[in-house]
Scaffold this active site. Structure first.
Site: not given
Ligand SMILES: Cc1ncc(C[n+]2csc(CCOP(=O)(O)OP(=O)(O)O)c2C)c(N)n1
Ligand SMILES: Cc1ncc(C[n+]2csc(CCOP(=O)(O)OP(=O)(O)O)c2C)c(N)n1
Ligand SMILES: [Mg+2]
Ligand SMILES: [Mg+2]
Lengths: 341, 355, 355, 341
Positions: D43, D73-74, D141
């Site tokens: 990601e 999608s890990e 984290h």
């Molecule tokens: C399973 C998982 N993978 C990766 C992350 C790291 N991560 C935190 S927020 C984020 C992006 C989230 O995007 P979105 O769902 O569009 O929400 P937004 O921040 O745009 O509100 C990621 C990749 C996580 N929290 N959980």
């Protein structure tokens, strides 16, 4: 309601001996009868009664709202159980085989285990299902997944090996306010030698306490699950062949671990053998060895040793699986070695 | 099954003066709490990251406003995502608690153990998320199933980002709710990015609401920067769910103006995009609309602004004065009735046998 | 994007006599191998469960026949599901290996470690599944992404049951392939049941192919008991994928006549259902069609039947004569270049220091 | 191609000291340059260069086919990496935070770990990402997820704590034919004290071998990751305060475990302290204790003890997290206790 109770959950009431599977079934039934907050969720548990028929007939009595057949989605329904638990329910989740709990690893270890600690309240739920090898199930229907969860504070892990314990501990698990993983060895489900007459209206057996399966003074075997019975066979053989008096401690609850019981027995016998069906590296024997070293080092007359499965997946073909699994002869050999040490 | 009407411009006219005031108060409150947080962040008083919903407040406020909000544990239940501070506040979360959370204070709702909007109040009907995306869909499916099982006329509502909608958890959780015809509403908050990832790298589909027929559920979408459209769309879906007709999947189109978190430089954003969306600011838009329509006056709005500023400032003072937690408190509440073990090395006489 | 043409009755007429023979051979071979397995099962020579595809052979055979089948590792690649024995055979798997697998023999492709159709041949282009449903969609997404990355004109094709389509793995894997526009074809084999669970408890949607727009991919569906329709539908989708236009989601309608496994009593099946589907048997249907159309004669078919019976019987004999594995073989190949440790207790002098 | 090499992956080439993060970045770059089968997937690793900027600039050079930004999608992209590996690729998967590897627990422990053993061939792939606490990241984290995988035969686990090891071990991990989990302590990424001048064109450092971080004769500390450096501080303090000469063994590879190195050191010093940042119950200390008991019981002059985090999730607030984490003072106290034993 008692009148409607079907035959196959009435063995104890009628004074008949029950198998471990029947004990589990009765515990589920009695808890559902006692507490409307208890409900079941999982794959094929309704009309079909579950892959091992543990919940056979439940849907006819309790209806599809309390016996929920799910899509194939272990993470989904385990996570959902947590949501239901938040709302005051006491879900009992069935994994068709515990091998598939790996699909629910994320919700269990992150969300569910930590909820209370995060201030989101307790998550009273049970995840139960068949574990263990020896039935030629191959690598994905034979696993012992306890060590996937043993490392997670907030979870409890229960692994009974008698009908009485299965019933009493499942009742306790359902009434417990913390999330409990409850493992049922599939090879013990219907094992005739485990048939036992239980008392009706039996009370829960408290979680977190080991049980002395056999008293002895020369050597302690700490074990659980199927290996309790294999150890018992070994103990008989050792008594006959070498006059060794082996004590067997059945952990029953792996998490929290009954450290006191282990330490006490080791202090008495001064020799300890750890036995598990699970693979060697990273198995629970390690934590036990560590605790014994911390608290009973001075009492040890011999090294702490272990008998376990080999470090591979569970093989399918009988000769391979038999080689994989710890055998009575292994326990005997290890015990003799320790006794002579 | 998909209502393609989109954002009806008539939406809003049915609202009373009190309702309009309530909406504006929460839009403004959300923005002000976050502005204060930004200041605290710059002063290094926020521990860790700061996640803002600037430009998305209409989604948070408008969706939650469609719910039965109670404070005795009998109302609807939400699980906010990271950009739903406005929904939390709408459900009754107190700004002081949000600030305490961000400053990791000992009297925060999680006693300093968890971050930002990750906190729970079952009486007011909100459940704290964890970081792992998607999981709250599964959890809320269980909340909804419970409402159905107990025949309570309550709804479980949650949000997911355009990014989190890619998780297996989304699929498993939502499909379970759908097939159970449980009263669950999921809003896909399409704010164009997941961290730095644009929607075009998240899905090949034309929209997220195009998934609704694949789950056999009610679907709808609207302009997420129009609080009236959001409210109207959500009300219909909530009514659908509450009346026993099953789950609903909604999509709102909006934009994440402040990047993933305060530390995000947003260098991946094409030039002009931010300005474009600033011009569509949902709070400004609300203000223009209510004044243009003559529903509220500038003076009305100013009064609310003042009230909000004062309230949040008071909350900030209280939160800043809050104590940090005591170290040993970390040990409590892992299990009911027993604390974790203290490190034996910190005993007066370190001896593991005494630990 | 969804081709709703369904099963075109014209399908089949474009096939040559050799092609028709090949199709029939594989339909018959699949059925015969399973019949022999059933006999072996009854004789307790099969270790564990037996999973049959009776009534679904047209899906397995027709889909795989649409692929580029090679034996040098340059063709298309499949990952069968449990009821795709026919696809495996079509790709070149040998019946003797299937029988050895089921009997857990030491010279089976997995040396007795794994079960039934869980085995791999990269040259012939098939990858063995594991029991955990959904995972092969993820794996095959990676196969397809590799073809795209290396600019090879190859396709990754896999199947999922109506049940497995509920897994998060399905969603994550398929969405990844879809957004990458990777050459991946997924066939949802809707055989009405997942173990005992009917489709109505698996999804609230009217069809599985209704998911295609939600992923932004090509979608199609057909009668799975008509091998010609299956072949035509799959060919189009494979061509779509091979030509760089991205992933495809197909649904076939069929029926699982022998229950989940040989031990399944099928008591949950409503009366009459089995008979209804027996009447739609895909092999009978093929035979009627080719004879009615005059494409092949009964004698042609009989010749093939004889050939198949002989081949499978020879395979059975060989497989039965195969040895069981040696116990210690369990230890090998956990890591490259090193075996797992033997149990120390089985040494001549048990002493862990020597293990 | 060398000419095009951007500045930020040329530090070693230019003789400049690199941080652990830069060492990791250079290893990735050099392996991608060397072998077209190597590609990255995860990601936000493309234009954004990853949450910690490890892969910054890679997409400009290697293009979006070899630097693949994924949906969230890990499980999906980890499983996909296995598919690519089957086809002869060598994928390197980034977890944005290793806490999210829990989402890929199922493909990793079931499909990927067992592939070779199942006869489906080796799965050469690396799953790498930031781990560890001390940065106020809160419970999701900051995790150290090694014990989720330590129990799975077929996986390897690497956990470096210096720039040199980070580079050499990552190269070895990428070239290894087995699946490797590679953990990067986020607090060490840019730690100035780890800056080191490395040799250009350095060779891989073989997996599976521990490294003596400090030689000593009175007591062995077996540890890894951040705790190597905390133990080194403790060792300095112990030398000064008590004249104790502490040996520190950095495991570097947790699986397979370098048992020989541990046993050898214990046989030399006769006292051993196990230290890990991870939680206590079920931590790797257990397996180490077990192996020491099996192979060096006779050499022990004191119990095997451990210093670890407490058995809770990782708390967010600084006073709580500091209490949670093992501190230098804890190591000092434990070592003194052992020395006097
Ligand atoms: C399973 C998982 N993978 C990766 C992350 C790291 N991560 C935190 S927020 C984020 C992006 C989230 O995007 P979105 O769902 O569009 O929400 P937004 O921040 O745009 O509100 C990621 C990749 C996580 N929290 N959980
Ligand atoms: C993740 C997972 N959960 C549960 C199972 C147990 N299981 C094996 S097959 C099966 C039903 C599969 O149904 P479907 O996908 O429709 O395939 P079919 O058997 O109908 O071909 C189940 C539940 C499994 N193998 N994997
Ligand atoms: Mg987003
Ligand atoms: Mg099916």
């Amino acid at each position: 309601m008692a009148g409607e109770k079907p035959e196959h959950v009435r063995s104890t009431e009628l004074g008949k001996p029950v198998t471990m599977l029947e004990a589990i079934r009765e515990a589920l039934w009695e808890e559902m009868e006692r507490d409307p907050a208890v409900f079941l969720i999982g794959e094929d548990i309704g009309d079909y009664g579950g892959a091992f028929k543990v919940t056979e007939g439940f849907i006819d009595h309790y209806g599809p709202k309390r016996v929920i057949d799910t899509p194939i989605s272990e993470a989904g329904f385990t996570g959902a159980a947590a949501g239901a638990a938040h709302m005051g329910m006491r879900p009992v989740v069935e994994m068709q085989f515990m091998d598939f709990v790996s699909c629910a690893y994320e919700p269990l270890t992150n969300y569910i285990a930590t909820s209370r600690w995060r201030g989101s309240g307790p998550v009273p739920m049970v995840v139960r299902g068949p574990v263990g090898g020896g039935v030629r199930g191959g690598p994905f229907h034979s696993q012992n997944p306890e060590m996937a969860f043993f490392h997670t504070p907030g979870l409890k892990i229960v692994y009974p090996c008698t009908a009485r314990d299965a019933k009493g501990l499942l009742k306790a698990a359902i009434r417990d306010d913390d999330p409990v993983l409850y493992f049922e060895h599939k090879k013990l489900y219907r094992a005739p030698f485990l048939r036992e007459v239980l008392e009706p209206d039996s009370e829960p057996i408290p979680l977190g306490r080991a049980r002395t399966h056999r008293e002895g003074k020369d050597l302690t075997i700490v074990t659980y699950g199927m290996m309790v019975h294999e150890s018992a066979k070994a103990a008989e053989q050792l008594a006959q062949e070498s006059g060794l008096d082996v004590e067997i401690l059945d952990l029953r609850t792996l998490l929290p671990l009954d450290e006191d019981a282990v330490i006490e027995s080791v202090k008495k016998t001064n020799r300890v053998l750890l036995v598990h069906e699970d693979t060697r590296t990273g198995g629970i024997a390690g934590e036990l060895a560590m605790r014994i070293s911390e608290k009973a080092f001075e009492w040890l007359d011999a090294p702490i040793l272990r008998v376990t499965a080999i470090d591979t997946p569970v093989p399918y073909s009988p000769p391979l699986e038999d080689y994989y699994l710890p055998q009575v002869a292994d326990i005997v050999a290890a015990a003799k070695y320790l006794a002579k040490y | 099954m998909i209502n393609t009407a989109g954002s009806a411009t008539a939406a809003g006219s049915e609202l009373s003066r009190d309702e309009l005031t309530e909406l504006y108060y929460h839009l403004r409150l959300t923005r002000e709490v976050e502005q204060v947080l930004t200041n605290l962040y710059r002063q290094n008083k926020v521990i860790g990251g700061l996640y803002r919903s600037l430009g998305q407040e209409a989604v948070a406020v408008g969706t939650a406003y469609a719910l039965r909000r109670r404070d005795d544990g009998t109302g609807d239940v939400i699980a906010p995502a990271i950009r739903n501070l406005g929904s939390l506040l709408m459900m009754g979360a107190r700004p002081v608690d949000v600030l305490r959370q961000y400053m990791a204070k000992g009297d925060s709702p999680t006693w300093g153990r968890e971050q930002n909007v990750h906190f729970t109040d079952y009486d007011r009907g909100f459940i704290g998320l964890i970081s792992h995306l998607g999981i709250m869909i599964e959890v809320m499916a269980g909340v909804a199933i419970t409402f159905k099982l107990r025949e309570e006329e309550r709804v479980a509502l949650t949000w997911t980002g355009d990014g989190a909608a890619s998780t297996g958890a989304f699929h498993e959780g939502f499909n379970l709710a759908a097939v159970q015809r449980a009263p669950m509403v999921v809003i896909i908050e399409n704010n164009r990015y997941a961290y730095s990832t644009p929607v075009s790298k998240q899905t090949a589909a034309a929209s997220f609401v195009a998934r609704a027929p694949g789950y056999g559920v009610y679907g709808d979408s609207c302009d997420g920067n129009d609080v009236f459209a959001v409210l109207e769309m959500t009300r219909k879906a909530v009514e659908h769910a509450r009346s026993g007709r099953g789950a609903a999947l909604l999509e709102v189109h909006t934009y994440r103006r402040k990047g993933h978190a305060e530390h995000d430089s947003q260098q991946y954003v094409p030039p002009g995009e931010l300005e474009e969306w600033e011009a569509r600011d949902p709070v400004d838009r609300f203000m223009r609309r209510v004044i243009d329509e003559g529903w509220l006056t500038q003076a009305d709005l100013d009064t609310i602004d003042d009230q909000v500023t004062k309230e949040v400032d008071a909350a900030r003072e209280t939160a800043e004065a809050s104590p940090m937690p005591e170290a040993e408190e970390a040990l409590a509440e892992v299990y009911g009735g027993s604390a974790a073990r203290r490190p034996w090395t910190r005993l007066a006489t370190p001896d593991p046998r005494e630990a």
